[in-house]
Scaffold this motif. Sequence first.
Motif, PDB file in Angstrom:
ATOM      1  N   HIS A  71       0.831  -1.215   0.000  1.00  0.00           N
ATOM      2  CA  HIS A  71       0.000   0.000   0.000  1.00  0.00           C
ATOM      3  C   HIS A  71       0.861   1.259   0.000  1.00  0.00           C
ATOM      4  CE1 HIS A  71      -4.068  -1.802   0.693  1.00  0.00           C
ATOM      5  NE2 HIS A  71      -3.272  -2.823   0.909  1.00  0.00           N
ATOM      6  N   ARG A  72       2.037   1.135  -0.611  1.00  0.00           N
ATOM      7  CA  ARG A  72       2.905   2.287  -0.840  1.00  0.00           C
ATOM      8  C   ARG A  72       3.630   2.049  -2.146  1.00  0.00           C
ATOM      9  NH1 ARG A  72       8.566   2.510   0.865  1.00  0.00           N
ATOM     10  NH2 ARG A  72       9.278   0.440   1.385  1.00  0.00           N
ATOM     11  N   ALA A  73       3.915   3.125  -2.846  1.00  0.00           N
ATOM     12  CA  ALA A  73       4.527   3.019  -4.157  1.00  0.00           C
ATOM     13  C   ALA A  73       6.046   3.062  -4.046  1.00  0.00           C
ATOM     14  CB  ALA A  73       4.038   4.161  -5.042  1.00  0.00           C
ATOM     15  N   PHE A  74       6.717   2.183  -4.767  1.00  0.00           N
ATOM     16  CA  PHE A  74       8.174   2.281  -4.891  1.00  0.00           C
ATOM     17  C   PHE A  74       8.608   1.636  -6.194  1.00  0.00           C
ATOM     18  CE2 PHE A  74       7.802  -1.844  -2.749  1.00  0.00           C
ATOM     19  CZ  PHE A  74       8.690  -2.623  -3.452  1.00  0.00           C
ATOM     20  N   THR A  75       9.709   2.112  -6.701  1.00  0.00           N
ATOM     21  CA  THR A  75      10.318   1.553  -7.897  1.00  0.00           C
ATOM     22  C   THR A  75      11.819   1.636  -7.730  1.00  0.00           C
ATOM     23  OG1 THR A  75       8.465   2.275  -9.267  1.00  0.00           O
ATOM     24  CG2 THR A  75      10.505   1.747 -10.410  1.00  0.00           C
ATOM     25  N   CYS A  76      12.505   0.543  -8.019  1.00  0.00           N
ATOM     26  CA  CYS A  76      13.964   0.543  -7.975  1.00  0.00           C
ATOM     27  C   CYS A  76      14.479  -0.522  -8.930  1.00  0.00           C
ATOM     28  CB  CYS A  76      14.469   0.297  -6.551  1.00  0.00           C
ATOM     29  SG  CYS A  76      14.095  -1.337  -5.919  1.00  0.00           S
ATOM     30  N   THR A  77      15.758  -0.486  -9.206  1.00  0.00           N
ATOM     31  CA  THR A  77      16.357  -1.522 -10.037  1.00  0.00           C
ATOM     32  C   THR A  77      17.428  -2.254  -9.236  1.00  0.00           C
ATOM     33  OG1 THR A  77      17.953   0.041 -10.952  1.00  0.00           O
ATOM     34  CG2 THR A  77      15.952  -0.341 -12.224  1.00  0.00           C
ATOM     35  N   LEU A  78      17.552  -3.524  -9.516  1.00  0.00           N
ATOM     36  CA  LEU A  78      18.583  -4.364  -8.913  1.00  0.00           C
ATOM     37  C   LEU A  78      18.942  -5.431  -9.932  1.00  0.00           C
ATOM     38  CD1 LEU A  78      20.232  -5.181  -6.356  1.00  0.00           C
ATOM     39  CD2 LEU A  78      18.329  -6.713  -5.801  1.00  0.00           C
ATOM     40  N   ASN A  79      20.220  -5.574 -10.206  1.00  0.00           N
ATOM     41  CA  ASN A  79      20.704  -6.567 -11.173  1.00  0.00           C
ATOM     42  C   ASN A  79      19.986  -6.456 -12.517  1.00  0.00           C
ATOM     43  OD1 ASN A  79      22.388  -7.642  -9.142  1.00  0.00           O
ATOM     44  ND2 ASN A  79      20.743  -8.964  -8.418  1.00  0.00           N
TER      45      ASN A  79
END
Length: 138
Positions: free
Chosen positions: A86-94
């Motif tokens: 119920h919270r927005a997040f975006t990230c990159t890994l590998n």
Amino acid sequence: IVLDTYLWMDLPDSAECLEMDEFLKKSLEEAKAAGQKIIIATHSPVFLDSPEEEETYFNLPRARRKWLLDLLKDYPVCLYLSGHTHRAFTCTLNGILFSSSETTGVAFDQVNHGFRRFVLDGDLIHFRTVNVDAETEE
């Protein structure tokens, strides 16, 4: 590839969980052999902020998290979608874009209600948030 993270979180030793693990491995192998990009969708995210973070109600158990992240390194996974937080997040890994979208329910982070629209364009992933009104009229 759609997976039931409930099994990983609450029933990790069940026959259903082992069957899902085999389904995942087979699906990854088939997609790689076919030269396909892979999108994985689950309810719970692998992690919230960092792969090394503590276990909480909102992320995968550490052992399962490590297993999954190690496994995914060998396949052309481009996008891992989840919810649950119920919270927005975006990230990159590998090289994988991890995204937990805005919610259409209770937003713990006070972000506008909505959803994300992803478009794969060659090696690029474009996404945008589509906001929706929290209050709807009948």
